[in-house]
Motif scaffolding. Structure first.
Motif, short mmCIF file in Angstrom:
data_model
loop_
_atom_site.label_atom_id
_atom_site.label_comp_id
_atom_site.label_asym_id
_atom_site.label_seq_id
_atom_site.Cartn_x
_atom_site.Cartn_y
_atom_site.Cartn_z
N GLU A 1 29.23 11.79 -32.26
CA GLU A 1 28.48 11.07 -31.23
C GLU A 1 27.41 10.18 -31.85
N LYS A 2 26.67 10.72 -32.80
CA LYS A 2 25.59 9.95 -33.44
C LYS A 2 26.14 8.81 -34.29
N LEU A 3 27.22 9.09 -35.00
CA LEU A 3 27.79 8.05 -35.86
C LEU A 3 28.42 6.93 -35.04
N HIS B 1 40.27 15.83 -45.76
CA HIS B 1 40.28 16.57 -44.50
C HIS B 1 39.58 15.75 -43.42
N ASN B 2 40.34 15.24 -42.50
CA ASN B 2 39.80 14.52 -41.35
C ASN B 2 39.23 15.53 -40.36
N VAL B 3 37.91 15.46 -40.12
CA VAL B 3 37.26 16.45 -39.26
C VAL B 3 36.81 15.83 -37.93
N TYR B 4 37.40 14.72 -37.56
CA TYR B 4 36.97 14.03 -36.34
C TYR B 4 37.10 14.94 -35.11
N TYR C 1 31.75 19.19 -35.63
CA TYR C 1 31.24 17.85 -35.94
C TYR C 1 31.07 16.99 -34.69
N ALA C 2 31.11 17.57 -33.52
CA ALA C 2 31.02 16.80 -32.28
C ALA C 2 29.72 15.99 -32.20
N ASP C 3 28.61 16.61 -32.55
CA ASP C 3 27.33 15.90 -32.51
C ASP C 3 27.29 14.80 -33.55
#
Length: 497
Positions: free
Chosen positions: A468-470, A455-458, A463-465
């Motif tokens: 950004e961090k990654l 499951h691609n959760v981009y 998972y927005a934060d």
């Protein structure tokens, strides 16, 4: 008097996925056991998060020898050669007084350096009655698999590589430390197993991975299947097409009268059985080496390492081969034993990559790592003592554009929980003859909730934060390692960077 510096036996196979080693406990362990590899794990440590930085043979091997990422050592693709002037851990060990040798697969094209003895396969080499070349070979000559030059030996390649390694061990100066690389061709495709393993899976049905039937529409468009009907499943390096040829090396796959699902099931069974038959010979020959170390008294002072140059897809995601950053290709099996130092039966969860191998082996030899090496010794990690400042992320980059090998170029990072990937495989020109292209895009996987990466959760707002961090960590790591996109204008120009 015997030296107190440990001897080193570094055993490396080609494309041996951790899922095909029973010590790792995958679905295949119920039908296929590797007792000798499991013995190393039982008497030493099993690494569960060891990875490659570029999941393709030649680049991975160059990284192991140099302790440098592909963009630094210059070996980014299968066509690149390792510079004979490059600093490598065998050169450094040889200079420090170690006896050094390599037998089997070399596959970085240039003449081996830093070895007192070498006897290696030309290119991929043959499984049956293979050629081997040594220092008397003219490395300025080109060679082919059909007429590679060198000496032809009767027998099976996995047995022969082990024979040469054992001969070396039996004749080595026991009063000086040695480092010997036993590098197997197996189980690289095509999986030409020894006849002694012909019947080992008779009446056995190999369990399928759940995501053999993965719905690729969940992926970013950049990694979905292109170019053929979905009824043929994965069109790239297609196992059904390949094994259905009349001259396929282990016999033609008969798919007469089967529908799309039946063809996939039949191909999966043949592919896995042929693969594991080939792996069986590796396990047997690792047992021969371990038995010799025990019988000769060398075991107590010999570091034994078993690994592979990268992992291998065995039907997961409906894939074969490697190349992708997904776990089955990214993960390298690694089992390490050194009595008295490495706790028996232990496991390690730290993030480790093949760029760390050179520094680690040098550490065991009592040699300081070269300043140009980008890795770090994980010797203390193997003892269960992880440094407080150990890395929180590993970097990966696959360089080979899909016009040649059907995978989009990409880079990314993996942390303990997440994997963020940027696929920048350059879109093909509209006039290109190939019927597919790879639009740039991103994927994110939560490995805690989704270890199989289904499951691609981009694009998931939850998972927005994390994204950004990654991303910030990814570009920070690229800068630290000297692989910034500013060097590649065609990548910078992509709209979704």
């Amino acid at each position: 008097m015997p030296t107190t510096k440990p001897n080193i036996l570094f055993i490396m196979s080609d494309d041996h996925g951790a899922n095909a080693i029973s010590a790792y406990g995958s679905r295949l362990a119920s039908v296929f056991q590797t007792p000798n590899l499991d013995r190393i794990a039982r008497e030493g440590v099993r690494l569960n998060n060891c990875h490659c930085g570029n999941a393709i043979c030649t680049p991975s091997r160059a990284t192991i020898f140099t302790g440098q990422h592909s963009h630094i050592n210059g070996v980014r693709t299968l066509s690149d050669s390792l510079d004979t002037e490059a600093t490598t851990y065998p050169k450094m060990m040889q200079a420090a007084g170690y006896q050094t040798a390599i037998f089997g697969k070399w596959h970085v094209h240039s003449e081996p350096q830093g070895f007192d003895q070498y006897y290696v396969l030309p290119g991929q080499g043959y499984y049956s009655n293979p050629f081997f070349i040594g220092p008397d070979h003219d490395w300025g000559e080109s060679y082919s698999h059909s007429d590679p030059g060198g000496d032809r030996h009767e027998g099976y390649v996995t047995d022969l590589v082990t024979d040469f390694t054992l001969d070396y061990l039996k004749n080595v100066d026991k009063d000086r430390p040695f480092m010997v690389c036993c590098h197997h061709k197996a189980p690289h495709d095509d999986f030409e197993y020894h006849p002694r393993h012909e019947y080992m899976f008779d009446g056995v049905t190999i369990p399928e991975p759940d995501n053999l039937w993965e719905d690729h529409s969940r992926r970013d468009p950049c990694t979905r299947h292109y170019g053929t009907s979905v009824s043929d499943r994965n069109p790239f390096r297609n196992a059904i097409i390949r094994m259905s040829q009349p001259d396929y090396v282990t016999g033609q796959l008969d798919v007469t009268g089967l529908d799309a699902e039946g063809r996939t099931k039949a191909a999966y069974q043949k592919y896995l059985k042929d693969y594991m038959r080939t792996c069986a010979a590796i396990d047997e020959n690792v047992g021969r080496l371990l038995d010799y170390l025990d019988g000769s008294g060398l075991a107590e002072n010999t570091l034994v390492v078993y690994t592979s140059d990268q992992g291998m897809f065995l039907g997961e995601h409906d894939y074969i081969d490697k190349r992708w950053i997904y776990e089955e290709a990214l993960q390298m099996p690694m089992l390490v034993r050194l009595p008295g130092e490495i706790p028996a039966g232990s496991q390690n969860q730290d993030l480790i990559t093949n760029v760390d191998f050179a520094s680690t082996l040098l550490d065991y030899a009592g040699i300081a790592s070269d300043p140009g090496m980008q890795g770090r010794s994980f010797r203390s990690n193997l003892q269960g003592q992880t440094p407080e400042d150990w890395t929180d992320a590993i970097y990966y980059r696959y360089w080979m554009h899909m016009t040649h090998h059907h995978n989009p170029a990409h880079y990314g990072i993996r942390t303990q929980r997440y994997k963020l990937i940027h696929f920048y495989g350059l879109p093909l020109d509209a006039t290109d003859a190939l019927p597919y292209s790879t639009p740039p895009g991103w994927e994110l996987y939560d490995l805690e909730k989704d270890p199989d990466e289904n499951h691609n959760v981009y694009s998931d707002p939850e998972y927005a934060d994390v994204v950004e961090k990654l991303k910030a960590r990814l570009f920070e790591l690229k800068a630290e390692l000297g692989d910034e996109d500013e060097k590649y204008p065609e990548v910078m120009a992509l709209p979704t960077r």
